[in-house]
Design an enzyme around this catalytic site. Structure first.
Site, PDB file in Angstrom:
ATOM      1  N   ARG A 135      50.521  32.239  45.642  1.00 50.72           N
ATOM      2  CA  ARG A 135      50.648  33.034  46.853  1.00 50.72           C
ATOM      3  C   ARG A 135      49.298  33.598  47.268  1.00 50.72           C
ATOM      4  O   ARG A 135      48.571  34.158  46.455  1.00 50.72           O
ATOM      5  CB  ARG A 135      51.635  34.188  46.627  1.00 50.72           C
ATOM      6  CG  ARG A 135      51.962  34.954  47.892  1.00 50.72           C
ATOM      7  CD  ARG A 135      53.074  35.960  47.685  1.00 50.72           C
ATOM      8  NE  ARG A 135      52.628  37.149  46.976  1.00 50.72           N
ATOM      9  CZ  ARG A 135      53.321  38.288  46.952  1.00 50.72           C
ATOM     10  NH1 ARG A 135      54.479  38.356  47.564  1.00 50.72           N
ATOM     11  NH2 ARG A 135      52.875  39.331  46.301  1.00 50.72           N
ATOM     12  N   THR A 139      47.782  36.861  52.957  1.00 51.05           N
ATOM     13  CA  THR A 139      48.813  36.487  53.932  1.00 51.05           C
ATOM     14  C   THR A 139      50.213  36.467  53.338  1.00 51.05           C
ATOM     15  O   THR A 139      51.192  36.403  54.078  1.00 51.05           O
ATOM     16  CB  THR A 139      48.527  35.093  54.511  1.00 51.05           C
ATOM     17  OG1 THR A 139      48.628  34.118  53.458  1.00 51.05           O
ATOM     18  CG2 THR A 139      47.126  35.039  55.106  1.00 51.05           C
ATOM     19  N   ASP A 233      54.293  42.020  37.404  1.00 52.67           N
ATOM     20  CA  ASP A 233      54.004  40.589  37.401  1.00 52.67           C
ATOM     21  C   ASP A 233      54.623  39.963  36.159  1.00 52.67           C
ATOM     22  O   ASP A 233      54.121  40.139  35.043  1.00 52.67           O
ATOM     23  CB  ASP A 233      52.487  40.356  37.410  1.00 52.67           C
ATOM     24  CG  ASP A 233      52.118  38.901  37.620  1.00 52.67           C
ATOM     25  OD1 ASP A 233      52.643  38.037  36.879  1.00 52.67           O
ATOM     26  OD2 ASP A 233      51.286  38.616  38.502  1.00 52.67           O
ATOM     27  N   ASP A 236      52.304  37.629  33.997  1.00 51.21           N
ATOM     28  CA  ASP A 236      51.295  38.350  33.235  1.00 51.21           C
ATOM     29  C   ASP A 236      51.911  39.046  32.030  1.00 51.21           C
ATOM     30  O   ASP A 236      51.352  39.012  30.925  1.00 51.21           O
ATOM     31  CB  ASP A 236      50.609  39.399  34.124  1.00 51.21           C
ATOM     32  CG  ASP A 236      49.574  38.776  35.044  1.00 51.21           C
ATOM     33  OD1 ASP A 236      49.280  37.571  34.880  1.00 51.21           O
ATOM     34  OD2 ASP A 236      49.058  39.491  35.910  1.00 51.21           O
TER      35      ASP A 236
END
Length: 241
Positions: A135, A139, A233, A236
């Site tokens: 991603r 944006t 995340d 992660d």
């Protein structure tokens, strides 16, 4: 002697099996092809552990794997089966079922790779494909970088694996890759741990025949397009020491 003919599978209920609370208690308001796991106290407890920012990585992995196994088992419930008769050690016939057709898993890297072991625990010789979509943080739009899939994927049922469904952009692009390889929509089941209502709506509007199974549906997205309350995340926390 074995006999077999087609029969419809009987999926498990998507409604609460114990208590139910929070946004996921509104599972009846989800789009027709979307559902959650039964919203039990046990599932809530597992999610509470992995949501906690102070949970050690080892515990995060252990309890995430428990939820992933529940998701995979529920996904398998939605695969078609055929009748099958076997002979038991007592010399008696048993009329049961077996899965119809072959399956494969496709993980959306890298977080989706965390779900591969759970699939292999249920289906030992399952084929696994991988799609890398990242991603753009400016944006929030997805970019396709890599795809490696079984050559015969068009003839298989596909479990698409990604633990987080936020905007739906990555999942939509990954699904488009599957469709270009000849996989029919009705042969795809998308599994995720935590989803946003926005992501579910975007995905199911694009793909009318794909089943979406989420462990939990959160409140929504923040201004950065992250799921809230979420769990951070996932990749992660699962893979980074």
């Amino acid at each position: 002697m074995s006999t077999s003919h087609p029969v419809l599978a009987q999926p498990a209920s998507s409604h609460a099996g114990g208590r139910s609370r929070g946004p996921s208690s509104l599972s009846s308001e989800l789009p027709m092809r979307a559902m959650t796991l039964p919203q039990t106290a046990q599932l809530d407890a597992l999610l509470t552990i992995i949501r906690d920012k102070d949970t050690p990585r080892g515990d995060f992995i252990f309890y995430s794997d428990r939820i992933i196994r529940l998701l995979v088992e529920e996904g398998l419930n939605h695969l078609p089966v055929i009748e099958k008769t076997v002979m038991t050690p007592t010399g008696k016939e048993y009329k049961g079922v077996s899965f119809e057709g072959r399956i494969c898993g496709v993980s959306i890297m890298r977080a989706g790779e965390s779900m591969e072991a759970g699939l292999r625990e249920c289906c030992r010789a399952v084929r696994i494909g991988k799609i890398l979509i990242q991603r753009d943080e400016e944006t929030a739009m997805p970019k396709l970088f890599y795809a490696k899939l079984p050559e015969d994927i068009a003839s298989r049922y596909v479990l698409l694996l990604d633990p987080m469904l936020a905007t739906g952009g990555s999942a939509i692009q990954a699904t488009e890759v599957l469709l270009t390889k000849g996989v029919p929509e009705e042969r795809i089941i998308f599994l995720n741990l935590v989803a946003s209502p926005e992501g579910i709506e975007a995905y199911t509007k694009r793909f009318k025949k794909i089943r979406v199974i989420s462990a939990w549906v959160d409140e929504g997205l923040d201004e950065r397009k992250y799921i809230v309350p979420g769990l951070g995340d996932f990749g992660d926390r699962y893979f980074t020491v």
